[in-house]
Design a protein around this motif. Structure first.
Motif, mmCIF file in Angstrom:
data_model
loop_
_atom_site.group_PDB
_atom_site.id
_atom_site.type_symbol
_atom_site.label_atom_id
_atom_site.label_comp_id
_atom_site.label_asym_id
_atom_site.label_seq_id
_atom_site.Cartn_x
_atom_site.Cartn_y
_atom_site.Cartn_z
ATOM 1 N N MET A 32 30.179 29.621 -94.542
ATOM 2 C CA MET A 32 30.067 31.054 -94.271
ATOM 3 C C MET A 32 30.249 31.343 -92.789
ATOM 4 O O MET A 32 29.675 30.671 -91.938
ATOM 5 N N PHE A 33 31.042 32.379 -92.511
ATOM 6 C CA PHE A 33 31.334 32.797 -91.146
ATOM 7 C C PHE A 33 31.060 34.288 -90.991
ATOM 8 O O PHE A 33 31.160 35.050 -91.954
ATOM 9 N N ARG A 34 30.737 34.671 -89.780
ATOM 10 C CA ARG A 34 30.624 36.095 -89.453
ATOM 11 C C ARG A 34 31.999 36.579 -89.022
ATOM 12 O O ARG A 34 32.664 35.938 -88.185
ATOM 13 N N VAL A 35 32.436 37.709 -89.562
ATOM 14 C CA VAL A 35 33.790 38.186 -89.289
ATOM 15 C C VAL A 35 33.790 39.695 -89.067
ATOM 16 O O VAL A 35 32.864 40.399 -89.463
ATOM 17 N N VAL A 94 30.403 38.150 -98.547
ATOM 18 C CA VAL A 94 29.024 38.078 -99.023
ATOM 19 C C VAL A 94 28.314 39.401 -98.770
ATOM 20 O O VAL A 94 27.894 40.089 -99.696
ATOM 21 N N ASN A 95 28.124 39.757 -97.503
ATOM 22 C CA ASN A 95 27.490 41.021 -97.114
ATOM 23 C C ASN A 95 28.392 41.759 -96.147
ATOM 24 O O ASN A 95 29.139 41.139 -95.382
ATOM 25 N N VAL A 96 28.299 43.087 -96.150
ATOM 26 C CA VAL A 96 29.192 43.921 -95.354
ATOM 27 C C VAL A 96 28.389 45.052 -94.719
ATOM 28 O O VAL A 96 27.487 45.612 -95.347
ATOM 29 N N ALA A 97 28.740 45.411 -93.471
ATOM 30 C CA ALA A 97 28.123 46.565 -92.807
ATOM 31 C C ALA A 97 29.188 47.289 -91.990
ATOM 32 O O ALA A 97 30.012 46.652 -91.330
ATOM 33 N N PRO A 98 29.191 48.632 -92.030
ATOM 34 C CA PRO A 98 30.192 49.392 -91.276
ATOM 35 C C PRO A 98 29.987 49.275 -89.775
ATOM 36 O O PRO A 98 28.860 49.391 -89.279
ATOM 37 N N VAL A 99 31.075 49.034 -89.042
ATOM 38 C CA VAL A 99 31.032 48.917 -87.582
ATOM 39 C C VAL A 99 32.358 49.423 -87.014
ATOM 40 O O VAL A 99 33.425 48.867 -87.325
ATOM 41 N N ASP A 100 32.329 50.489 -86.216
ATOM 42 C CA ASP A 100 33.494 50.959 -85.440
ATOM 43 C C ASP A 100 34.770 51.079 -86.277
ATOM 44 O O ASP A 100 35.805 50.497 -85.938
ATOM 45 N N GLY A 101 34.724 51.818 -87.351
ATOM 46 C CA GLY A 101 35.918 52.072 -88.132
ATOM 47 C C GLY A 101 36.319 50.961 -89.078
ATOM 48 O O GLY A 101 37.255 51.110 -89.858
ATOM 49 N N GLY A 102 35.628 49.840 -89.008
ATOM 50 C CA GLY A 102 35.865 48.741 -89.936
ATOM 51 C C GLY A 102 34.535 48.225 -90.427
ATOM 52 O O GLY A 102 33.600 49.002 -90.649
ATOM 53 N N VAL A 103 34.443 46.921 -90.597
ATOM 54 C CA VAL A 103 33.172 46.325 -91.007
ATOM 55 C C VAL A 103 32.965 45.009 -90.279
ATOM 56 O O VAL A 103 33.906 44.375 -89.820
ATOM 57 N N GLU A 104 31.695 44.623 -90.157
ATOM 58 C CA GLU A 104 31.356 43.227 -89.906
ATOM 59 C C GLU A 104 30.827 42.680 -91.214
ATOM 60 O O GLU A 104 30.239 43.405 -92.018
ATOM 61 N N ALA A 105 31.061 41.398 -91.440
ATOM 62 C CA ALA A 105 30.716 40.820 -92.733
ATOM 63 C C ALA A 105 30.381 39.348 -92.574
ATOM 64 O O ALA A 105 30.722 38.710 -91.578
ATOM 65 N N LEU A 106 29.689 38.832 -93.573
ATOM 66 C CA LEU A 106 29.563 37.397 -93.767
ATOM 67 C C LEU A 106 30.558 37.020 -94.848
ATOM 68 O O LEU A 106 30.608 37.657 -95.915
ATOM 69 N N ALA A 107 31.358 36.005 -94.566
ATOM 70 C CA ALA A 107 32.439 35.623 -95.469
ATOM 71 C C ALA A 107 32.407 34.123 -95.700
ATOM 72 O O ALA A 107 32.315 33.347 -94.749
ATOM 73 N N VAL A 108 32.474 33.723 -96.952
ATOM 74 C CA VAL A 108 32.555 32.306 -97.307
ATOM 75 C C VAL A 108 34.004 31.979 -97.627
ATOM 76 O O VAL A 108 34.631 32.646 -98.463
ATOM 77 N N PHE A 109 34.549 30.960 -96.961
ATOM 78 C CA PHE A 109 35.923 30.568 -97.277
ATOM 79 C C PHE A 109 36.154 29.101 -96.925
ATOM 80 O O PHE A 109 35.337 28.464 -96.251
ATOM 81 N N GLN A 110 37.270 28.577 -97.405
ATOM 82 C CA GLN A 110 37.612 27.169 -97.204
ATOM 83 C C GLN A 110 37.803 26.878 -95.718
ATOM 84 O O GLN A 110 38.440 27.659 -94.996
ATOM 85 N N LEU A 111 37.297 25.752 -95.279
ATOM 86 C CA LEU A 111 37.334 25.403 -93.868
ATOM 87 C C LEU A 111 38.757 25.303 -93.285
ATOM 88 O O LEU A 111 38.977 25.743 -92.151
ATOM 89 N N PRO A 112 39.755 24.744 -94.015
ATOM 90 C CA PRO A 112 41.098 24.658 -93.431
ATOM 91 C C PRO A 112 41.705 26.020 -93.098
ATOM 92 O O PRO A 112 42.612 26.109 -92.265
ATOM 93 N N ALA A 113 41.196 27.083 -93.720
ATOM 94 C CA ALA A 113 41.747 28.418 -93.474
ATOM 95 C C ALA A 113 41.404 28.939 -92.087
ATOM 96 O O ALA A 113 42.032 29.885 -91.606
ATOM 97 N N LEU A 114 40.432 28.332 -91.419
ATOM 98 C CA LEU A 114 40.063 28.781 -90.082
ATOM 99 C C LEU A 114 41.248 28.778 -89.135
ATOM 100 O O LEU A 114 41.451 29.699 -88.348
ATOM 101 N N GLU A 115 42.047 27.742 -89.224
ATOM 102 C CA GLU A 115 43.194 27.619 -88.319
ATOM 103 C C GLU A 115 44.366 28.467 -88.783
ATOM 104 O O GLU A 115 45.049 29.108 -87.976
ATOM 105 N N ALA A 116 44.597 28.514 -90.092
ATOM 106 C CA ALA A 116 45.753 29.236 -90.621
ATOM 107 C C ALA A 116 45.538 30.746 -90.672
ATOM 108 O O ALA A 116 46.494 31.516 -90.695
ATOM 109 N N GLY A 117 44.263 31.175 -90.692
ATOM 110 C CA GLY A 117 43.964 32.601 -90.788
ATOM 111 C C GLY A 117 43.509 32.986 -92.179
ATOM 112 O O GLY A 117 43.915 32.386 -93.178
ATOM 113 N N VAL A 118 42.635 34.001 -92.252
ATOM 114 C CA VAL A 118 42.085 34.480 -93.517
ATOM 115 C C VAL A 118 42.345 35.971 -93.623
ATOM 116 O O VAL A 118 42.168 36.718 -92.652
ATOM 117 N N HIS A 119 42.751 36.418 -94.818
ATOM 118 C CA HIS A 119 43.098 37.823 -95.035
ATOM 119 C C HIS A 119 42.312 38.390 -96.207
ATOM 120 O O HIS A 119 42.013 37.686 -97.183
#
Length: 317
Positions: free
Chosen positions: A243-246, A273-298
């Motif tokens: 899980m990462f903060r994004v 996982v969880n989402v909160a509105p921040v400055d026109g978008g959101v901050e969130a906790l997101a669970v994803f595969q570790l190799p995606a860190l380098e390639a990018g997550v959408h």
């Protein structure tokens, strides 16, 4: 000696404020067998819970997938479990199925008022007549309820209906700003504290959501549902998602939303996982595969908004 990891070094609180926490509910367990019953169901070592100490925990299926996450404390001989409100009835029913002949009574405590406060101890101490806890995880008991010290200098107040009006008035008199629960959610996200809801049930084993990093998993406590899977993931290094903060430039992003990466083509590689509105978008906790860190997550598809990874107060490896 505890087999629970030490808590992270959380950042300090923001501006003084308070909010109603109606998106949470409290499950109450009491009776002679309540400690042993909860010990056999939850991922944390419930023996460490006391009137002065709270802990995070989780409840999983036999396959190790989380059905709920909790914050647990005690008041008198009652074990109090904070849970996402949309899961409260289902968790009461499911856990009740396993009580059988144990001497345990359980209910949703509809009378408890939940408030979140950050950045102001004086008004609270005066209103409750108690010295407030300072260390994360510490609990203070007052005549009107329990006060839990949380990450970032915040306090969770679990109050009786009779005590709540005086506390609200004291906070207003002290000049604290009343905010929405979205601000509290954003603080939980900043501190890497996940809450399972209906939208994310059975998506993650505890380590995927960093539960062991916030003291919610004890690896030496003995059996509970999913324990074998959780232990295997820990000791065989099979946790492939974390899980990462994004930050995401999409205000419509919601818990459970699917994530994608160029590294995996059209395969879903994670979920919010969880989402909160921040400055026109959101901050969130997101669970994803570790190799995606380098390639990018959408978000939503490979052409969806790209997630910007932010810092957490603990190391994710």
């Amino acid at each position: 000696m505890s087999a629970t990891a030490p808590l992270p070094d959380y950042p300090a609180a923001g501006a003084a404020s308070w909010c109603e926490l109606n998106e949470f509910a409290v499950l109450d367990f009491h009776g002679e067998d309540a400690p042993s019953f909860l010990q056999g169901q939850l991922s944390s070592d419930v023996r460490e819970v006391s009137e002065q100490h709270a802990q995070y925990s989780s409840y999983s299926t036999a396959k190790g997938r989380m059905l709920a996450s909790f914050l647990i404390w005690r008041r008198d001989e009652h074990y109090r479990l904070l849970v996402s409100a949309d899961l409260a009835e289902a968790m009461k029913k499911r856990l009740g199925m396993f009580i059988l002949r144990a001497k345990v009574k359980h209910a949703i405590d509809a009378d408890t008022v939940l408030l979140g406060v950050q950045g102001e101890a004086g008004a609270l101490a005066m209103a409750l007549g108690v010295a407030l806890p300072q260390e994360v995880g510490a609990v203070a008991q007052a005549a009107g309820g329990s006060v839990l010290a949380l990450a970032g200098g915040r306090c969770l107040l679990a109050l009786s209906a009779d005590a709540a009006p005086a506390v609200r008035a004291a906070l207003a008199e002290a000049g604290l700003t009343q905010t929405t629960s979205a601000a509290w959610r954003a603080a939980d996200i900043a501190h890497g504290l996940p809450w399972i809801s209906v939208a994310t049930q059975e998506m993650f084993v505890p380590q995927m959501a960093n539960m062991e990093l916030i003291g919610a998993v004890n690896f030496k406590k003995g059996c509970y549902p999913g324990q074998e899977i959780v232990a295997r993931s820990q000791y065989l290094g099979k946790v492939k998602r974390r899980m990462f903060r994004v930050r995401i430039a999409d205000p419509a992003a919601a818990p459970g939303a699917e994530l994608f990466s160029p590294a995996s083509g059209e395969q879903v590689i994670g979920n919010l996982v969880n989402v909160a509105p921040v400055d026109g978008g959101v901050e969130a906790l997101a669970v994803f595969q570790l190799p995606a860190l380098e390639a990018g997550v959408h978000l939503g598809s490979l052409s969806g908004p790209r997630l910007e990874v932010l810092t957490l107060p603990y190391s994710v490896e």
